[in-house]
Design a protein around this motif. Sequence first.
Motif, PDB file in Angstrom:
ATOM      1  N   ALA A   1      36.631   4.443   9.750  1.00 21.63           N
ATOM      2  CA  ALA A   1      36.187   3.729  11.099  1.00 21.63           C
ATOM      3  C   ALA A   1      36.511   4.914  12.277  1.00 21.63           C
ATOM      4  O   ALA A   1      35.454   5.132  12.863  1.00 21.63           O
ATOM      5  N   SER A   2      37.661   5.399  12.168  1.00 20.10           N
ATOM      6  CA  SER A   2      37.890   6.207  13.148  1.00 20.10           C
ATOM      7  C   SER A   2      36.869   7.698  13.206  1.00 20.10           C
ATOM      8  O   SER A   2      36.795   8.280  14.010  1.00 20.10           O
ATOM      9  N   ALA A   3      36.928   8.000  12.030  1.00 20.85           N
ATOM     10  CA  ALA A   3      36.072   9.121  11.465  1.00 20.85           C
ATOM     11  C   ALA A   3      34.763   8.993  11.881  1.00 20.85           C
ATOM     12  O   ALA A   3      33.841   9.958  12.262  1.00 20.85           O
ATOM     13  N   VAL A   4      34.084   7.741  11.757  1.00 22.14           N
ATOM     14  CA  VAL A   4      32.830   7.553  12.207  1.00 22.14           C
ATOM     15  C   VAL A   4      32.606   8.127  13.843  1.00 22.14           C
ATOM     16  O   VAL A   4      31.489   8.382  14.197  1.00 22.14           O
ATOM     17  N   PHE A   5      33.591   7.500  14.529  1.00 20.08           N
ATOM     18  CA  PHE A   5      33.463   7.912  16.007  1.00 20.08           C
ATOM     19  C   PHE A   5      33.567   9.342  16.317  1.00 20.08           C
ATOM     20  O   PHE A   5      32.952   9.812  17.324  1.00 20.08           O
ATOM     21  N   LEU A   6      34.407   9.815  15.481  1.00 21.82           N
ATOM     22  CA  LEU A   6      34.776  11.500  15.695  1.00 21.82           C
ATOM     23  C   LEU A   6      33.466  12.145  14.993  1.00 21.82           C
ATOM     24  O   LEU A   6      32.907  13.349  16.079  1.00 21.82           O
ATOM     25  N   ALA A   7      32.722  11.691  14.275  1.00 19.22           N
ATOM     26  CA  ALA A   7      31.459  12.207  13.711  1.00 19.22           C
ATOM     27  C   ALA A   7      30.403  12.117  14.979  1.00 19.22           C
ATOM     28  O   ALA A   7      29.608  12.864  14.990  1.00 19.22           O
ATOM     29  N   ALA A   8      30.196  10.922  15.376  1.00 17.30           N
ATOM     30  CA  ALA A   8      29.186  10.606  16.646  1.00 17.30           C
ATOM     31  C   ALA A   8      29.545  11.491  17.565  1.00 17.30           C
ATOM     32  O   ALA A   8      28.570  11.889  18.611  1.00 17.30           O
TER      33      ALA A   8
ATOM     34  N   SER B   1      43.216  20.117  20.611  1.00 16.57           N
ATOM     35  CA  SER B   1      42.856  19.424  21.615  1.00 16.57           C
ATOM     36  C   SER B   1      41.675  20.304  22.350  1.00 16.57           C
ATOM     37  O   SER B   1      40.853  19.568  22.820  1.00 16.57           O
ATOM     38  N   GLY B   2      41.975  21.391  22.418  1.00 16.62           N
ATOM     39  CA  GLY B   2      40.695  22.302  22.935  1.00 16.62           C
ATOM     40  C   GLY B   2      39.401  22.165  22.435  1.00 16.62           C
ATOM     41  O   GLY B   2      38.222  22.143  23.243  1.00 16.62           O
ATOM     42  N   ARG B   3      39.270  21.916  21.081  1.00 15.03           N
ATOM     43  CA  ARG B   3      37.855  21.677  20.481  1.00 15.03           C
ATOM     44  C   ARG B   3      37.561  19.925  20.431  1.00 15.03           C
ATOM     45  O   ARG B   3      36.526  19.725  20.934  1.00 15.03           O
ATOM     46  N   LEU B   4      38.667  19.250  20.413  1.00 16.09           N
ATOM     47  CA  LEU B   4      38.225  17.831  20.253  1.00 16.09           C
ATOM     48  C   LEU B   4      38.291  17.093  21.542  1.00 16.09           C
ATOM     49  O   LEU B   4      37.243  16.147  21.689  1.00 16.09           O
ATOM     50  N   LYS B   5      39.013  17.012  22.375  1.00 15.17           N
ATOM     51  CA  LYS B   5      39.097  16.241  23.796  1.00 15.17           C
ATOM     52  C   LYS B   5      37.712  16.495  24.440  1.00 15.17           C
ATOM     53  O   LYS B   5      37.044  15.507  24.779  1.00 15.17           O
ATOM     54  N   PRO B   6      36.988  17.725  24.698  1.00 14.74           N
ATOM     55  CA  PRO B   6      35.970  17.799  25.193  1.00 14.74           C
ATOM     56  C   PRO B   6      34.787  16.807  24.475  1.00 14.74           C
ATOM     57  O   PRO B   6      33.989  16.161  25.276  1.00 14.74           O
ATOM     58  N   LEU B   7      34.721  16.986  23.284  1.00 14.29           N
ATOM     59  CA  LEU B   7      33.815  16.160  22.588  1.00 14.29           C
ATOM     60  C   LEU B   7      34.036  14.655  22.739  1.00 14.29           C
ATOM     61  O   LEU B   7      33.038  13.941  23.049  1.00 14.29           O
ATOM     62  N   LEU B   8      35.060  14.434  22.600  1.00 17.53           N
ATOM     63  CA  LEU B   8      35.399  12.866  22.712  1.00 17.53           C
ATOM     64  C   LEU B   8      35.286  12.321  24.070  1.00 17.53           C
ATOM     65  O   LEU B   8      34.879  11.367  24.515  1.00 17.53           O
ATOM     66  N   GLY B   9      35.628  13.226  25.215  1.00 17.00           N
ATOM     67  CA  GLY B   9      35.286  12.944  26.559  1.00 17.00           C
ATOM     68  C   GLY B   9      34.106  12.731  26.794  1.00 17.00           C
ATOM     69  O   GLY B   9      33.647  11.891  27.527  1.00 17.00           O
ATOM     70  N   ARG B  10      33.104  13.765  26.356  1.00 19.94           N
ATOM     71  CA  ARG B  10      31.746  13.548  26.577  1.00 19.94           C
ATOM     72  C   ARG B  10      31.299  11.946  26.049  1.00 19.94           C
ATOM     73  O   ARG B  10      30.514  11.404  26.613  1.00 19.94           O
TER      74      ARG B  10
END
Length: 491
Positions: A17-24, A337-346
């Motif tokens: 389920a968490s991976a679905v949100f990361l994929a989105a 974090s440098g790759r993932l935080k911007p994506l999740l923040g957006r």
Amino acid sequence: MTRYLLSIGGAGHRTLASAVFLAAAGAFGRDDIRILCVDNDATNGNLNHTLQLIDLYAKIRGADRWLGDTPLFAPALALVDRKPWVPTLEDGATTMDSYFQHQRMKQSNETMTAVYEFLYDPAKRSMSVTEGFRARPSVGAAVYRAASRQVLGEGDALRRFREGLIGEAATGEQARLFAIGSIFGGTGAAGLPTLPANIIDEMRQHHESVVCGGAFLLPYFKFKAEELDNEGAHANPDDFILMMKDALEYYQRHPGRYDRVYVIGADEWREQPKAAVGREDQRNPANLVEFLAAVAASNYYETWVPPEQQENGRTPTIAILHRGGARQFTWSDLPESGRLKPLLGRLTRFSFLYLAKFHKLLESAPRDKSIRNQTWFRHHIEGAGVRVNDPAFAEQIELLQRFCRLLLLWWDEIHQPGGIEAQLVNTYGFRDDRFPASNYSSLMREPHGTGRNMDDALRAVGQAPMEEGHGIAGLGAFVNALYKVVSSEAR
């Protein structure tokens, strides 16, 4: 290229389920992911919540990706089967004895019967396994190993999963398989050492082109075991450490087919609100450890580069997560974090803005001309040729609303008290279905917020250039404009 993912047991499904949100959010890139869920309990609440989330993701993404070139919902998440793979239900078998045909074994093979009865006591052999292996991984491992090696029918989900992996490896590209589960319970601990290895070993060709990774979840939650005393055999948190120790010692001796292993747990365990042995009652809130296991899958698929194979065979590389502060987890503790935080923040800011302002406006637009006259609407809805009375328009509005709410609820559950304190998102900014404009600029914690207030963001959507082409349809132009606005803000 298609990736392959095994979700094994309750912890695996919650991680999925968490991976679905990361994929989105774009954390899995654009390559599709083919998914097989493994669970003896087809009614498991965690499993069915995740399946519903994948269905919602698929509906929003659409077969033709009407969202265009944004990273949002980029990969297709394709379930091999809408139901989990349940080997013990073959031919009506519900116990270990019935699966291995104990009575027939006694009549035909005395030696095998003696070994079988020596290894498994009557309580384990007669325990119902239709709701999982109830922290008895030795039972599950025997069943999974035997079931995955037998001749499977054409409609069998595991066979179709393996055939897809063979087809991917046959293209000459490296095929990546990833498995997720806990190693301190029943189903995950039974499936992790058996299923990936058997899937690859039973490939008649191209198995050398498959690399395998796994997220091994160590203990991270607890519950009141005494509440399950009337439910028969069940897990007990008091045993988790010992079971984890035994599992890790096993993997040290028998690494199997794994090339990359992520070991993730918690020194502070969160108590589950309700104890359950399975069925629909087992619906646990999202947890930081599951989020990190999904991050591990993202790293494996997107970033990790396999080392050259050693002459003496595979030696898996092991990743162990650490954090800087006691009982706290911040963005600085997150790998990549440098790759993932911007994506999740957006995606988080997109969801906040959509729910705070745009959903109700879009919903009311067919009846309210003043909304249709607003700049953002004229540019990105009417300018894109969208007909506001089209049922497809109403459906897209509703689907986005549902997904955005689930995303924010997921963040809220991860930040609930108990266990390790997550300090990633200011969830008070959207709790209780309130979206104060003043909270928008500080949604993402550490090191700073967006620097833009919500009114500025709303004006920027109206001023954003109209997107055309690139597969955009329906609400796609509006979604692109809103995504570009949140992407231009500080990380």
